[in-house]
Design an enzyme around this catalytic site. Sequence first.
Site, PDB file in Angstrom:
ATOM      1  N   LYS A 175       0.856  -1.195   0.000  1.00  4.90           N
ATOM      2  CA  LYS A 175       0.000   0.000   0.000  1.00  4.90           C
ATOM      3  C   LYS A 175       0.888   1.239   0.000  1.00  4.90           C
ATOM      4  O   LYS A 175       1.457   1.633   1.016  1.00  4.90           O
ATOM      5  CB  LYS A 175      -0.917   0.046   1.218  1.00  4.90           C
ATOM      6  CG  LYS A 175      -2.035   1.064   1.004  1.00  4.90           C
ATOM      7  CD  LYS A 175      -2.462   1.819   2.235  1.00  4.90           C
ATOM      8  CE  LYS A 175      -1.667   3.038   2.571  1.00  4.90           C
ATOM      9  NZ  LYS A 175      -1.651   4.128   1.588  1.00  4.90           N
ATOM     10  N   GLU A 250      10.125   2.413  10.080  1.00  8.12           N
ATOM     11  CA  GLU A 250      11.085   3.504   9.906  1.00  8.12           C
ATOM     12  C   GLU A 250      10.285   4.787   9.969  1.00  8.12           C
ATOM     13  O   GLU A 250       9.334   4.962   9.203  1.00  8.12           O
ATOM     14  CB  GLU A 250      11.805   3.380   8.557  1.00  8.12           C
ATOM     15  CG  GLU A 250      12.856   2.290   8.519  1.00  8.12           C
ATOM     16  CD  GLU A 250      13.921   2.438   9.576  1.00  8.12           C
ATOM     17  OE1 GLU A 250      14.154   3.556  10.059  1.00  8.12           O
ATOM     18  OE2 GLU A 250      14.512   1.408   9.954  1.00  8.12           O
ATOM     19  N   CYS A 284      13.327  12.051   5.643  1.00  2.00           N
ATOM     20  CA  CYS A 284      13.483  11.648   7.037  1.00  2.00           C
ATOM     21  C   CYS A 284      14.884  11.999   7.515  1.00  2.00           C
ATOM     22  O   CYS A 284      15.116  12.228   8.688  1.00  2.00           O
ATOM     23  CB  CYS A 284      13.223  10.157   7.175  1.00  2.00           C
ATOM     24  SG  CYS A 284      14.215   9.179   6.045  1.00  2.00           S
ATOM     25  N   GLU A 385       9.626  17.435  14.075  1.00  2.00           N
ATOM     26  CA  GLU A 385       9.931  17.264  12.644  1.00  2.00           C
ATOM     27  C   GLU A 385       9.039  18.214  11.832  1.00  2.00           C
ATOM     28  O   GLU A 385       7.814  18.106  11.872  1.00  2.00           O
ATOM     29  CB  GLU A 385       9.669  15.819  12.221  1.00  2.00           C
ATOM     30  CG  GLU A 385      10.118  15.539  10.791  1.00  2.00           C
ATOM     31  CD  GLU A 385       9.828  14.121  10.341  1.00  2.00           C
ATOM     32  OE1 GLU A 385       8.699  13.640  10.559  1.00  2.00           O
ATOM     33  OE2 GLU A 385      10.737  13.493   9.761  1.00  2.00           O
TER      34      GLU A 385
HETATM   35  P1  NAD Z   1       2.395   9.032   7.002  1.00  2.00           P
HETATM   36  O1  NAD Z   1       2.694   8.397   8.313  1.00  2.00           O
HETATM   37  O2  NAD Z   1       1.303  10.025   6.952  1.00  2.00           O
HETATM   38  O3  NAD Z   1       2.021   7.926   5.912  1.00  2.00           O
HETATM   39  C1  NAD Z   1       2.864   6.828   5.638  1.00  2.00           C
HETATM   40  C2  NAD Z   1       2.034   5.691   5.063  1.00  2.00           C
HETATM   41  O4  NAD Z   1       1.097   5.270   6.058  1.00  2.00           O
HETATM   42  C3  NAD Z   1       1.197   6.081   3.844  1.00  2.00           C
HETATM   43  O5  NAD Z   1       1.090   4.998   2.967  1.00  2.00           O
HETATM   44  C4  NAD Z   1      -0.152   6.406   4.459  1.00  2.00           C
HETATM   45  O6  NAD Z   1      -1.217   6.253   3.535  1.00  2.00           O
HETATM   46  C5  NAD Z   1      -0.232   5.364   5.552  1.00  2.00           C
HETATM   47  N1  NAD Z   1      -1.109   5.760   6.661  1.00  2.00           N
HETATM   48  C6  NAD Z   1      -1.496   7.006   7.015  1.00  2.00           C
HETATM   49  N2  NAD Z   1      -2.320   6.954   8.070  1.00  2.00           N
HETATM   50  C7  NAD Z   1      -2.440   5.646   8.396  1.00  2.00           C
HETATM   51  C8  NAD Z   1      -3.141   4.947   9.415  1.00  2.00           C
HETATM   52  N3  NAD Z   1      -3.878   5.588  10.302  1.00  2.00           N
HETATM   53  N4  NAD Z   1      -3.015   3.616   9.453  1.00  2.00           N
HETATM   54  C9  NAD Z   1      -2.222   2.961   8.572  1.00  2.00           C
HETATM   55  N5  NAD Z   1      -1.559   3.563   7.582  1.00  2.00           N
HETATM   56  C10 NAD Z   1      -1.661   4.892   7.503  1.00  2.00           C
HETATM   57  O7  NAD Z   1       3.779   9.640   6.468  1.00  2.00           O
HETATM   58  P2  NAD Z   1       4.039  10.453   5.119  1.00  2.00           P
HETATM   59  O8  NAD Z   1       3.493  11.837   5.284  1.00  2.00           O
HETATM   60  O9  NAD Z   1       3.640   9.659   3.946  1.00  2.00           O
HETATM   61  O10 NAD Z   1       5.642  10.515   5.103  1.00  2.00           O
HETATM   62  C11 NAD Z   1       6.368  11.434   5.843  1.00  2.00           C
HETATM   63  C12 NAD Z   1       6.931  10.802   7.107  1.00  2.00           C
HETATM   64  O11 NAD Z   1       7.654   9.633   6.763  1.00  2.00           O
HETATM   65  C13 NAD Z   1       7.923  11.700   7.823  1.00  2.00           C
HETATM   66  O12 NAD Z   1       7.689  11.619   9.206  1.00  2.00           O
HETATM   67  C14 NAD Z   1       9.273  11.083   7.481  1.00  2.00           C
HETATM   68  O13 NAD Z   1      10.291  11.338   8.402  1.00  2.00           O
HETATM   69  C15 NAD Z   1       8.923   9.647   7.415  1.00  2.00           C
HETATM   70  N6  NAD Z   1       9.899   8.902   6.629  1.00  2.00           N
HETATM   71  C16 NAD Z   1      10.758   8.088   7.295  1.00  2.00           C
HETATM   72  C17 NAD Z   1      11.740   7.399   6.596  1.00  2.00           C
HETATM   73  C18 NAD Z   1      12.709   6.507   7.314  1.00  2.00           C
HETATM   74  O14 NAD Z   1      13.296   5.653   6.649  1.00  2.00           O
HETATM   75  N7  NAD Z   1      12.903   6.647   8.606  1.00  2.00           N
HETATM   76  C19 NAD Z   1      11.829   7.537   5.214  1.00  2.00           C
HETATM   77  C20 NAD Z   1      10.926   8.390   4.565  1.00  2.00           C
HETATM   78  C21 NAD Z   1       9.954   9.058   5.281  1.00  2.00           C
END
Ligand code: NAD
Length: 496
Positions: A175, A250, A284, A385
Amino acid sequence: MTEFAKNFIDGRWEEALTGETFENRSPADTGQLVGVVVKSGKREVDAAAAAARKAFQAWRLFPAPKRGEILFRAGELLLKRKKELGELETREMGKILQEGLGDVQEAIDMAYYMAAEGRRLSGETIPSELRDKDCKSVRVPLGVCALITPWNFPIAIPAWKIMPALISGNTVVFKPSSYTSVAASKLVQALEEAGVPKGVLNLVHGRGEDIGEHLATHPEIDGVSFTGSTAVGEKLAARCVELGKKVSCEMGGKNAIIVMDDADLALAVEGAVWGGFGTTGQRCTAASRVVVHQDVYDTFLEMFTNAARELKLGNGLLEKTDVGPVINRAQMEKVLNYIDVGKEEGSKLLTGGKVCREGDCARGYFIEPTIFSDVEARMRIAQEEVFGPVVSVLKARDLEDAITIANSTKYGLVSAIYTRDVNKSAIAERELDTGIVYINSSTIGAEIQLPFGGTRKSGLGHREAGGRGGALDMFTKWKVIYRDYSGKLQKAQIDR
Ligand code: NAD
């Protein structure tokens, strides 16, 4: 060109049973429709999980080197399509083209790397304390894995999960972030064309809040690999633990670059610009804090501010552009809100701080590269962040103070230090509590053949990518086998 992104379930590209769709528009120009995407509900997740379960038995017994050949072919296809995919990423989520191409390259590298793992996936053979007995450990797949990914690396992060999951013999329900659905579909298409059998890799598009938790907690799912925000990751992880599923997350970061008084300042400024404003700060691993030794603080600030002012905002497809837009209106508002917080907390806005609507930026979500000085470690802009082009600069008395400041957030993903003193670099390397430490380079630059991930609120469970302690530990479980060929009962670890 507008694409139609469908689900891929049991080897078929399908529309959602809901019949609903949503639009993905370019964040650089919201007049451009990049994709129309099917909006799935829980029934599509159920169908994908059932297909993955059905395909698992055959796939786990499919020889790993043969699985590797499929991944290798996928890598070749991605290489052939690199330019097209890089441009698509730039259109769909805004990162500048060089970074879009880099993102695709990471997926290619991961495909080749994991393809070769098909001929390794090694365990150990260990001598027994008894005669005529042998002992070994082998990796076995988990079963069906749910892979949930964010939008900032639309092809690389999915590949970081899909390739190791498949090479290990798992089947997958993927997903992706709804903001990068089209790019995700192209990755799955390449794997389909490379020969992944039907049901082994399934793709379900939709909003996280509608289907994410249903997928992660689904009874057919054995393992969950999530990358995204700490808030969502921790919630999902807690649910998975309750349900006895293997889970790895992550998550966010608040990464610091330390600049010592003996540093090559020009190099440190370059690193801070790349770390702070690369991918518009939406990494990130973004360097959203720079901790500078008091003796070079004023000089560094002047050089850093001048360099940030030189950056050109605009559409990432144009060669002249250094910094693209943020992903969407909500993210733009979040970043602007943090800029207000920074001002209210008493730090000094040195440059940026505003939305840009000039020229190429008229119809997109552009925020000027922003630098705050006089930031204190306790302030929210030094702790939380932001995920946008905003960097906080903090002053440190000495190395110990700089390390204390760098370690003072709840996150622990990446850190960096610029110094020419080998002793200082060794102390920093030992004391910085992050999953990755860079010496004399920015907070961006991880390579796929080493484990990737963070400590504390940045990472939970296993690391991503390659190397010892990398993704194979997430996507396999160990089985230990003792074989006794003595023909009699031999007792191990018992006084005889
Ligand atoms: P997000 O947490 O909003 O979404 C990530 C994924 O989770 C998406 O596919 C989203 O549709 C899904 N999601 C959202 N709400 C959900 C829920 N309630 N239940 C299950 N799944 C859900 O994050 P984002 O805005 O897509 O990405 C940005 C974040 O990702 C930042 O915090 C960034 O630091 C982090 N990030 C971390 C890494 C790493 O390797 N540590 C890498 C890239 C991004």
